[in-house]
Design a protein around this motif. Structure first.
Motif, PDB file in Angstrom:
ATOM      1  N   LEU A  16       0.704  -1.344   0.116  1.00  0.00           N
ATOM      2  CA  LEU A  16       0.162  -0.119  -0.019  1.00  0.00           C
ATOM      3  C   LEU A  16       0.993   1.231  -0.012  1.00  0.00           C
ATOM      4  O   LEU A  16       0.450   2.200  -0.561  1.00  0.00           O
ATOM      5  N   ALA A  17       1.994   1.375   0.574  1.00  0.00           N
ATOM      6  CA  ALA A  17       2.713   2.558   0.789  1.00  0.00           C
ATOM      7  C   ALA A  17       3.750   2.566  -0.409  1.00  0.00           C
ATOM      8  O   ALA A  17       4.361   3.694  -0.625  1.00  0.00           O
ATOM      9  N   HIS A  18       3.890   1.657  -1.060  1.00  0.00           N
ATOM     10  CA  HIS A  18       4.875   1.791  -2.278  1.00  0.00           C
ATOM     11  C   HIS A  18       4.507   1.060  -3.569  1.00  0.00           C
ATOM     12  O   HIS A  18       5.102   1.662  -4.595  1.00  0.00           O
ATOM     13  N   LEU A  19       3.668   0.402  -3.830  1.00  0.00           N
ATOM     14  CA  LEU A  19       3.182  -0.422  -4.957  1.00  0.00           C
ATOM     15  C   LEU A  19       1.793  -0.232  -5.544  1.00  0.00           C
ATOM     16  O   LEU A  19       1.397  -0.786  -6.484  1.00  0.00           O
ATOM     17  N   LYS A  20       1.042   1.018  -5.036  1.00  0.00           N
ATOM     18  CA  LYS A  20      -0.379   1.062  -5.631  1.00  0.00           C
ATOM     19  C   LYS A  20      -0.313   1.457  -7.084  1.00  0.00           C
ATOM     20  O   LYS A  20      -1.098   1.345  -7.860  1.00  0.00           O
ATOM     21  N   HIS A  21       0.876   2.093  -7.424  1.00  0.00           N
ATOM     22  CA  HIS A  21       1.054   2.956  -8.804  1.00  0.00           C
ATOM     23  C   HIS A  21       1.884   2.223  -9.650  1.00  0.00           C
ATOM     24  O   HIS A  21       2.281   2.755 -10.718  1.00  0.00           O
ATOM     25  N   LEU A  22       1.889   0.868  -9.395  1.00  0.00           N
ATOM     26  CA  LEU A  22       2.883   0.146 -10.565  1.00  0.00           C
ATOM     27  C   LEU A  22       2.042   0.186 -11.875  1.00  0.00           C
ATOM     28  O   LEU A  22       1.014   0.671 -12.082  1.00  0.00           O
ATOM     29  N   THR A  44      12.635  -9.155  -9.899  1.00  0.00           N
ATOM     30  CA  THR A  44      13.946  -8.731  -9.989  1.00  0.00           C
ATOM     31  C   THR A  44      14.462  -7.815  -8.728  1.00  0.00           C
ATOM     32  O   THR A  44      15.614  -7.364  -8.730  1.00  0.00           O
ATOM     33  N   GLY A  45      13.606  -7.245  -7.970  1.00  0.00           N
ATOM     34  CA  GLY A  45      13.982  -6.411  -6.884  1.00  0.00           C
ATOM     35  C   GLY A  45      14.075  -5.219  -7.218  1.00  0.00           C
ATOM     36  O   GLY A  45      14.680  -4.229  -6.444  1.00  0.00           O
ATOM     37  N   HIS A  46      13.621  -4.759  -8.315  1.00  0.00           N
ATOM     38  CA  HIS A  46      13.528  -3.409  -8.869  1.00  0.00           C
ATOM     39  C   HIS A  46      12.098  -2.938  -9.245  1.00  0.00           C
ATOM     40  O   HIS A  46      11.306  -3.684  -9.730  1.00  0.00           O
ATOM     41  N   TYR A  47      11.910  -1.575  -9.003  1.00  0.00           N
ATOM     42  CA  TYR A  47      10.526  -1.145  -9.354  1.00  0.00           C
ATOM     43  C   TYR A  47      10.269  -0.950 -10.820  1.00  0.00           C
ATOM     44  O   TYR A  47      10.915   0.023 -11.362  1.00  0.00           O
ATOM     45  N   PRO A  48       9.176  -1.657 -11.423  1.00  0.00           N
ATOM     46  CA  PRO A  48       9.153  -1.582 -12.745  1.00  0.00           C
ATOM     47  C   PRO A  48       8.643  -0.022 -13.181  1.00  0.00           C
ATOM     48  O   PRO A  48       7.786   0.367 -12.331  1.00  0.00           O
TER      49      PRO A  48
END
Length: 428
Positions: A124-130, A261-265
């Motif tokens: 919720l704090a980081h991935l909502k806008h993938l 991958t451990g990286h934010y797309p």
């Protein structure tokens, strides 16, 4: 393609276009020199201590509006913060527009959030806008517990093939995303709905696979709920009210890519439809101005042409070529000024085409009379306004060229605004 009976008794039939044959890789749009992100909330209410003009920024870093809301965007390039200004979207929705000035690419570092085990709080704090947008807030409402997640491997609108590409070409990260989604949400039942495909193709996924008809608008969540899952959605209710949450295949694949991958797309897949109605699938960094994409594809936009973000049936027109690619931008349509369908204020001629074509049997011919007069509450009470799923077929088929779909969108917005105002007055 439109199929219509000569005698006008059978419903007109629009069909989705299947992605068949050999699949080409998307055209890679270079990272922009200036990216633009939109953060929900007025610029004058943002917390200036969180980030300011000139601050260094790293791709994958959240840009939060304030400590009073959970609104944020995620930086998609590394560099510095440029200008911060106000932006107004559809129906007066207010954003803070943040430009990012890209510097030379830095060596990618693992994202600490996606390098740890998945959890709902961190997501919720980081991935909502993938890319594809994950509706994670739907899983926090204890009054509407979700028991089934439906991943749709197609697109709502016609001519768009963004999510079809995902389920055909990115099955590895999609599979990884399904596992991560289960861990984050705690929901065990996952349904993968695919357009016109043999279900055996996706048997390796940890999901039930269901086939969706190719007739438009079979891909809308309300239609999938009814025709595929056997659930009828009452007027005015959401899919979440019945315990179902719909997620795009791209969002799930992006989640899988992040944890794999451990990286934010940061790249979004987009179906671009040019003036000749030719489709091209592109990959662009979120925040890229549409003008960069048009230049790469050789599309010239002139005065009077129309740019539509979203598909041709349900998209919204934008008025700037530098409008940015958003996390939920699935398609961009460019229409030549001479090909734009006319909109008129001619009266309804009672031909019945809109009633015949409506997939949920709303009496459109009666509804539109009240909407034109601004009688929104009466329209909702008497003529099933809230049963409308927003497919736009009524506007498409109307011989009088009445913008029925736009009237319906405006009515729903105004009723929601009135409801919010009443709740605010009661609480004050």
């Amino acid at each position: 393609m439109l199929k219509k009976s000569f005698v006008g008794i059978i419903k007109p039939r629009l069909e989705y276009q299947p992605l068949t044959g050999s699949i080409s890789e998307p055209i890679l749009i270079p990272p922009p020199s200036t990216a633009r992100l939109l953060v929900e909330g007025p610029v004058e209410e943002r917390d200036t201590s969180l980030f300011s003009e000139g601050d260094p920024i790293t791709a994958g870093q959240p840009l939060r509006h304030s400590g009073q809301t959970d609104a944020y965007a995620v930086a998609t390039v590394s560099g510095t913060v440029g200008t911060i200004s106000a932006y107004t979207g559809d129906f007066g929705k207010v954003f803070t527009a943040v430009t990012l000035l890209r510097s030379e690419e830095k060596t990618e570092q693992p994202d600490p959030v996606v390098s740890t085990p998945p959890s709902l709080d961190t997501a919720l704090a980081h991935l909502k806008h993938l890319p594809g947008t994950l509706p994670l807030e739907k899983f926090t409402d204890q009054t509407k517990p979700i028991h089934t997640i439906v991943i749709y491997g197609g697109d709502n609108d016609i001519l768009v093939t963004t999510n079809q590409y995902i389920v055909k070409a990115r099955t590895t990260v999609l599979e990884h995303g399904v596992v991560s989604l289960k861990q984050i949400t705690g929901v065990d039942r996952i349904v993968l709905a695919v357009p016109g495909e043999a279900v055996q193709t996706f048997g390796h996924l940890e999901a039930e696979v269901k086939k969706v008809d190719m007739a438009y608008p079979s891909a809308f969540p309300q239609m999938i709920l009814h025709t595929v899952l056997g659930q009828t959605l009452p007027a005015g209710k959401s899919c979440e009210d019945l315990g179902f949450c719909f997620v795009t295949a791209e969002a799930v694949a992006s989640l899988g890519e992040a944890y794999k991958t451990g990286h934010y797309p940061v790249r979004k897949l987009i179906t671009v439809i040019n003036k000749a109605e030719k489709q091209q699938l592109v990959s662009a960094v979120i925040g890229t101005p549409l003008s960069d994409i048009f230049q790469q594809l050789g599309i010239t936009v002139q005065d009077g042409d129309r740019i539509i973000v979203g598909g041709p049936m349900t998209g919204s027109a934008v008025y700037l070529e530098d409008y940015p690619v958003m996390p939920d931008t699935s398609a961009v349509v460019v229409q030549d000024k001479d090909a734009i369908a006319l909109v008129s204020d001619y009266p309804c001629i009672n031909c019945g085409e809109c009633v015949r074509t409506c997939p949920v049997y709303v009496p459109i011919n009666m509804l539109v009379r009240l909407l034109e007069a601004g009688l929104y509450e009466e329209a909702a009470d008497q003529y099933d306004l809230y049963s409308c799923i927003g497919c736009g077929l009524c506007s498409f088929i109307c011989p009088s060229k009445i913008p029925i779909y736009q009237f319906i969108r405006l009515a729903k917005y105004e009723l929601e605004r009135m409801k919010s105002a009443e709740e605010t007055n009661e609480s004050s």
